[in-house]
Every structure is written in C-alpha cells, then in structure tokens.
Design a protein around this motif. Structure first.
Motif, PDB file in Angstrom:
ATOM      1  N   LYS A 267       1.516 -93.757  91.014  1.00 49.69           N
ATOM      2  CA  LYS A 267       1.373 -95.199  90.896  1.00 49.69           C
ATOM      3  C   LYS A 267       0.035 -95.548  90.258  1.00 49.69           C
ATOM      4  O   LYS A 267      -0.043 -96.430  89.382  1.00 49.69           O
ATOM      5  N   SER A 268      -1.011 -94.852  90.652  1.00 52.40           N
ATOM      6  CA  SER A 268      -2.340 -95.121  90.114  1.00 52.40           C
ATOM      7  C   SER A 268      -2.395 -94.851  88.613  1.00 52.40           C
ATOM      8  O   SER A 268      -3.023 -95.605  87.854  1.00 52.40           O
ATOM      9  N   LEU A 269      -1.724 -93.802  88.150  1.00 51.08           N
ATOM     10  CA  LEU A 269      -1.694 -93.499  86.723  1.00 51.08           C
ATOM     11  C   LEU A 269      -0.986 -94.604  85.941  1.00 51.08           C
ATOM     12  O   LEU A 269      -1.454 -95.030  84.879  1.00 51.08           O
ATOM     13  N   LEU A 270       0.168 -95.057  86.456  1.00 50.45           N
ATOM     14  CA  LEU A 270       0.906 -96.122  85.777  1.00 50.45           C
ATOM     15  C   LEU A 270       0.109 -97.422  85.775  1.00 50.45           C
ATOM     16  O   LEU A 270       0.084 -98.144  84.769  1.00 50.45           O
ATOM     17  N   VAL A 271      -0.533 -97.720  86.887  1.00 53.14           N
ATOM     18  CA  VAL A 271      -1.358 -98.934  86.955  1.00 53.14           C
ATOM     19  C   VAL A 271      -2.487 -98.852  85.932  1.00 53.14           C
ATOM     20  O   VAL A 271      -2.783 -99.824  85.214  1.00 53.14           O
ATOM     21  N   GLY A 272      -3.121 -97.689  85.822  1.00 54.19           N
ATOM     22  CA  GLY A 272      -4.178 -97.521  84.838  1.00 54.19           C
ATOM     23  C   GLY A 272      -3.680 -97.727  83.422  1.00 54.19           C
ATOM     24  O   GLY A 272      -4.365 -98.325  82.576  1.00 54.19           O
ATOM     25  N   SER A 273      -2.442 -97.257  83.159  1.00 56.41           N
ATOM     26  CA  SER A 273      -1.850 -97.434  81.833  1.00 56.41           C
ATOM     27  C   SER A 273      -1.566 -98.904  81.546  1.00 56.41           C
ATOM     28  O   SER A 273      -1.898 -99.431  80.486  1.00 56.41           O
ATOM     29  N   ILE A 274      -0.952 -99.577  82.515  1.00 61.59           N
ATOM     30  CA  ILE A 274      -0.622-101.004  82.357  1.00 61.59           C
ATOM     31  C   ILE A 274      -1.895-101.817  82.132  1.00 61.59           C
ATOM     32  O   ILE A 274      -1.962-102.662  81.229  1.00 61.59           O
ATOM     33  N   CYS A 275      -2.902-101.565  82.942  1.00 63.30           N
ATOM     34  CA  CYS A 275      -4.158-102.330  82.838  1.00 63.30           C
ATOM     35  C   CYS A 275      -4.891-102.012  81.540  1.00 63.30           C
ATOM     36  O   CYS A 275      -5.529-102.889  80.945  1.00 63.30           O
ATOM     37  N   GLY A 276      -4.783-100.760  81.090  1.00 61.52           N
ATOM     38  CA  GLY A 276      -5.400-100.402  79.819  1.00 61.52           C
ATOM     39  C   GLY A 276      -4.766-101.155  78.658  1.00 61.52           C
ATOM     40  O   GLY A 276      -5.470-101.660  77.766  1.00 61.52           O
ATOM     41  N   GLN A 277      -3.421-101.258  78.675  1.00 66.86           N
ATOM     42  CA  GLN A 277      -2.723-101.999  77.625  1.00 66.86           C
ATOM     43  C   GLN A 277      -3.031-103.493  77.714  1.00 66.86           C
ATOM     44  O   GLN A 277      -3.187-104.171  76.693  1.00 66.86           O
ATOM     45  N   ALA A 278      -3.119-104.010  78.928  1.00 71.97           N
ATOM     46  CA  ALA A 278      -3.449-105.431  79.104  1.00 71.97           C
ATOM     47  C   ALA A 278      -4.854-105.725  78.575  1.00 71.97           C
ATOM     48  O   ALA A 278      -5.103-106.780  77.973  1.00 71.97           O
ATOM     49  N   THR A 279      -5.760-104.794  78.783  1.00 69.65           N
ATOM     50  CA  THR A 279      -7.125-104.971  78.293  1.00 69.65           C
ATOM     51  C   THR A 279      -7.172-105.006  76.768  1.00 69.65           C
ATOM     52  O   THR A 279      -7.940-105.769  76.173  1.00 69.65           O
ATOM     53  N   ILE A 280      -6.319-104.197  76.127  1.00 70.90           N
ATOM     54  CA  ILE A 280      -6.289-104.133  74.660  1.00 70.90           C
ATOM     55  C   ILE A 280      -5.630-105.363  74.049  1.00 70.90           C
ATOM     56  O   ILE A 280      -6.169-105.969  73.107  1.00 70.90           O
ATOM     57  N   TYR A 281      -4.484-105.746  74.586  1.00 67.45           N
ATOM     58  CA  TYR A 281      -3.651-106.748  73.910  1.00 67.45           C
ATOM     59  C   TYR A 281      -3.705-108.148  74.536  1.00 67.45           C
ATOM     60  O   TYR A 281      -3.394-109.130  73.849  1.00 67.45           O
ATOM     61  N   CYS A 282      -4.034-108.245  75.806  1.00 70.17           N
ATOM     62  CA  CYS A 282      -3.994-109.545  76.495  1.00 70.17           C
ATOM     63  C   CYS A 282      -5.405-110.117  76.597  1.00 70.17           C
ATOM     64  O   CYS A 282      -6.087-109.970  77.620  1.00 70.17           O
ATOM     65  N   THR A 283      -5.820-110.766  75.550  1.00 72.49           N
ATOM     66  CA  THR A 283      -7.163-111.338  75.481  1.00 72.49           C
ATOM     67  C   THR A 283      -7.070-112.827  75.144  1.00 72.49           C
ATOM     68  O   THR A 283      -5.995-113.338  74.820  1.00 72.49           O
ATOM     69  N   GLY A 284      -8.202-113.510  75.209  1.00 71.01           N
ATOM     70  CA  GLY A 284      -8.223-114.933  74.857  1.00 71.01           C
ATOM     71  C   GLY A 284      -7.274-115.732  75.725  1.00 71.01           C
ATOM     72  O   GLY A 284      -7.303-115.634  76.959  1.00 71.01           O
ATOM     73  N   ASP A 285      -6.409-116.515  75.082  1.00 68.94           N
ATOM     74  CA  ASP A 285      -5.455-117.338  75.830  1.00 68.94           C
ATOM     75  C   ASP A 285      -4.431-116.504  76.582  1.00 68.94           C
ATOM     76  O   ASP A 285      -3.746-117.010  77.474  1.00 68.94           O
ATOM     77  N   ASN A 286      -4.285-115.242  76.223  1.00 61.26           N
ATOM     78  CA  ASN A 286      -3.298-114.368  76.865  1.00 61.26           C
ATOM     79  C   ASN A 286      -3.897-113.513  77.983  1.00 61.26           C
ATOM     80  O   ASN A 286      -3.214-112.646  78.531  1.00 61.26           O
ATOM     81  N   LEU A 287      -5.155-113.758  78.314  1.00 64.47           N
ATOM     82  CA  LEU A 287      -5.839-112.968  79.334  1.00 64.47           C
ATOM     83  C   LEU A 287      -5.125-113.074  80.685  1.00 64.47           C
ATOM     84  O   LEU A 287      -4.768-114.160  81.135  1.00 64.47           O
ATOM     85  N   GLN A 288      -4.916-111.924  81.337  1.00 60.56           N
ATOM     86  CA  GLN A 288      -4.252-111.880  82.636  1.00 60.56           C
ATOM     87  C   GLN A 288      -5.193-111.471  83.766  1.00 60.56           C
ATOM     88  O   GLN A 288      -5.028-111.886  84.908  1.00 60.56           O
ATOM     89  N   TYR A 289      -6.162-110.633  83.459  1.00 61.80           N
ATOM     90  CA  TYR A 289      -7.108-110.142  84.467  1.00 61.80           C
ATOM     91  C   TYR A 289      -8.523-110.207  83.887  1.00 61.80           C
ATOM     92  O   TYR A 289      -8.718-110.016  82.684  1.00 61.80           O
ATOM     93  N   GLU A 290      -9.479-110.445  84.735  1.00 61.70           N
ATOM     94  CA  GLU A 290     -10.862-110.575  84.289  1.00 61.70           C
ATOM     95  C   GLU A 290     -11.434-109.260  83.775  1.00 61.70           C
ATOM     96  O   GLU A 290     -12.327-109.235  82.928  1.00 61.70           O
ATOM     97  N   SER A 291     -10.908-108.157  84.287  1.00 64.57           N
ATOM     98  CA  SER A 291     -11.426-106.854  83.867  1.00 64.57           C
ATOM     99  C   SER A 291     -10.382-105.782  84.180  1.00 64.57           C
ATOM    100  O   SER A 291      -9.409-106.027  84.892  1.00 64.57           O
ATOM    101  N   MET A 292     -10.613-104.597  83.650  1.00 66.77           N
ATOM    102  CA  MET A 292      -9.771-103.441  83.944  1.00 66.77           C
ATOM    103  C   MET A 292      -9.764-103.171  85.450  1.00 66.77           C
ATOM    104  O   MET A 292      -8.711-102.932  86.051  1.00 66.77           O
ATOM    105  N   GLU A 293     -10.941-103.236  86.043  1.00 67.22           N
ATOM    106  CA  GLU A 293     -11.054-102.957  87.481  1.00 67.22           C
ATOM    107  C   GLU A 293     -10.312-103.998  88.304  1.00 67.22           C
ATOM    108  O   GLU A 293      -9.644-103.663  89.302  1.00 67.22           O
ATOM    109  N   ALA A 294     -10.404-105.260  87.905  1.00 66.65           N
ATOM    110  CA  ALA A 294      -9.707-106.326  88.630  1.00 66.65           C
ATOM    111  C   ALA A 294      -8.202-106.144  88.542  1.00 66.65           C
ATOM    112  O   ALA A 294      -7.466-106.375  89.513  1.00 66.65           O
ATOM    113  N   CYS A 295      -7.740-105.727  87.385  1.00 67.64           N
ATOM    114  CA  CYS A 295      -6.315-105.466  87.183  1.00 67.64           C
ATOM    115  C   CYS A 295      -5.834-104.338  88.086  1.00 67.64           C
ATOM    116  O   CYS A 295      -4.836-104.474  88.802  1.00 67.64           O
TER     117      CYS A 295
END
Length: 369
Positions: A267-295
C-alpha cells in the motif's frame, strides 16, 4: 398423475414469470389449455399466490386474466414495475429495432481491430490520439468493478491510455499490466452488435510476470463502424487481484507467503506512486495536496487499499488506476486521486443496488433486435 403434472407446470410457469419480472422482461404470457386438465379457479389461486409472494419480495407485478367460456385457454400477462433505486415506470426500456448493417464476418473483423489496437504498443497511438477513431463521438461504456464512461475522449483515455503507461519513467508503479497478445474464445455477432470474449495476456512490468485475464465485451457499432456502446467484464478479476497482491506482499516481506507487513508495504508503494504523479501533474488550479508528504500521510491514514470491486470507489486501488490518466487531462483527472476522489473514486453512489441497476444510467437500453 396428469392433474399433478399440470399443477406443477402452472407453478413453475408462474414462478418463472415472477422471476422474469425481477430481470426486466416486460411481458410473459402463459397459455394453458384444457389438455392439462386444470380448472380456471385453481390457476387463479396460483396466480394470486404468486402475486402475493412477489409483493412480499419487493417486486411489483400486475396481472390480468382471461378465460374462455369453455375454459379451454387461460392467459396471464405479467407487467412488472421496476423497484430499484430511482424507479419510475416500467422495468425495461423498449427494445430498439435496428437495421442489419454488418455481416457476422464484418463484426468479427471490427472486434479484432479493436483488440489489435488494445494491445501494447498499438494502444499508445490510440491513447495519444485523445479521440480514438475506433470510438463514436458519443460512445458510452461501462467496465465492471469501475464505473461508466461517457464520450469518445474519456473512453479513449480509459480503454487505451490506462494500459499504455505513457507516464512510465516518472516513478509510477502499476498494479495493471500491458496487454501483449490475445486469443478470441467466444464470439456471437449479428446486425451491429456482438457478444465477445478473449483471453488477454498482461505483462506486469513492476512484478516481471505475465497474467492472463478473460475479457468479455458486449459491443454495438454505429453506421460508420465505430464502437457506440460497450459493456465490459473481467472474469475472475478478484481472484487475479488477490494473487498479484499476495505475490507483492510476499516479495516485500521477504517471505514465501503474504504477510501483514508486506501488504502495508505494498500500500505504501502505491501511495508513493500516486502522490508522486499528483506532485508532477496536479499543480496550480489542479492542486490536490500541499506536498508529497501531505498526500502520503492522508492516503495512508484515511483511504483503504480496496478490493477489486472497489475500482470505482474510495480506495487506493481506484486512485492507482487513475494516476495513469493524469498526464492526459489534469483538470479532469486530478480530483480522482485527491482527497475527495472526484466523481470516479468515491463511495457515495456505489452502493450495491445502485451498481446493479447502473445499466439504466449507462445505456438507454442494450436490447436490440
């Protein structure tokens, strides 16, 4: 003996009619002639008993009966009423009469063309097109264990982009595999529809193993030979999901069997992958989490790993599917990996009854003749 046989026949026929009501057959006509030697009064009692049983089971059935003066014919017409969520009117949309546009051979060729383009790496070109020419503009699709998809663009992303892995090399970890080859095992087609089944090999690169799925599709093609509707099911998906999860758990824990520690690590590996992709692509108006760690903190603490049937619910499994779509349209897909899950990874509209009756939302009717 003859009367007993007739009595049994009537009971079975009435029971079948009530069962048919539950699966949305709008009319069942029962004709029992005098050769069965059953009186009209007996049949009326049986019908009334069936109606009461149906009502007790939550199925509304109305019946009208007629009999000739000599009691040579008895007919009961059942007209069921849908009792599922949001029920209104009759149980099933009227069948749609359609012209026979294609031969069985032509339908088979179109199905094979779909599978050819579903395979890796051909699916890369389809995914990059954003609007696959294999699909109609208003294509509607449903995949069991996930959700319904409306429109060519969304269906292109999920049918082809999900398995193309266009974000490989960015630290993404996929529980899915890349389809590499197929064997067609079942096909029945006529006019512009087909019921199909194929064995598809998936290469799961993150586990370095191959897995076979059986992929069943109902298809309808439009007059231009494009997929207008599809309803898809992966047979034995839950069993394969459990096998793959156990393999990963065992490997991560350094054991021969799955362990609680290994499952948490997965689960931790998948969460790290999801949060890593969110950090790359979900920015600006599409931001979902304040940081990788928060995600990572939020998902590990608040979102369950999920079973295979929760591919469209509030689960890590659902978000792991949708991470592959972030590259295409972040404004659409970022909410799906965010805290809310957007309109794809949430529980609110995925209770069992809603899912069972979901065909009414996805399709006006999938009955053609």
């Amino acid at each position: 003996m003859r009367a007993v046989s007739a009595f049994t026949t009537v009971v079975v026929l009435v029971a079948l009619a009530v069962r048919a009501a539950a699966v949305n057959v709008t009319e069942i006509a029962l004709e029992i002639d005098q050769r069965l030697q059953v009186g009209v009064s007996e049949i009326e009692q049986l019908v009334q008993s069936a109606l009461e049983s149906a009502a007790a089971a939550g199925t509304t059935v109305t019946a009208t009966t007629t009999a000739t003066a000599t009691a040579t014919e008895y007919v009961t017409v059942f007209e069921p009423t849908k009792t599922g969520p949001g029920a209104t009117g009759t149980a099933t949309a009227e069948p749609k009469e359609t012209d026979c546009m294609y031969s069985t051979g032509e339908l088979f060729d179109m199905y094979q063309a779909f599978l050819d383009n579903f395979m890796y790496p051909a699916n890369i070109a389809q995914a990059n097109s954003v609007n696959s020419t294999l699909l109609s503009e208003n294509c509607v699709g449903r995949i069991d264990d996930t959700r319904e998809f409306d429109g060519r663009e969304l269906n292109t992303e999920y049918l082809f982009g999900l398995f193309a892995f266009l974000n490989n090399g960015t630290g993404v970890i996929n529980i899915l595999g890349q389809p590499t080859n197929y064997t067609i095992v079942e096909f029945l087609g006529g006019c512009n529809t087909a019921a199909t089944s194929a064995l598809v090999n998936l290469y799961v690169s993150d586990l370095d193993l191959n897995a076979t799925i059986q992929l069943d599709f109902w298809f309808r093609w439009d007059e231009e030979g494009r997929v207008a509707e599809y309803d898809a099911t992966i047979r034995r998906a839950s069993r394969l999901y459990d096998i793959l999860s156990d393999v990963v758990s065992a490997r991560l824990s350094g054991s021969n069997v799955a362990t609680a520690e290994g499952t948490t690590a997965w689960k931790s590996l998948l969460v790290g992958s999801i949060c890593g992709q969110a950090t790359i692509y979900c920015t600006g108006d599409n931001l979902q989490y304040e940081s990788m760690e928060a995600c990572e903190e939020y998902l590990m603490a608040n979102v369950r790993m999920g079973e295979v049937y929760e591919g469209g619910m509030n689960s890590i499994f659902c978000r792991s599917l949708h991470q592959n779509m972030l590259k295409f349209r972040p404004e659409v897909h970022c909410p799906h990996v965010g805290p809310s899950g957007g309109d794809m990874c949430r529980d609110e509209d995925m209770d069992y009854e809603t899912v069972v009756w979901g065909y009414k939302k996805a399709f006006s009717s999938f009955i053609y003749y």
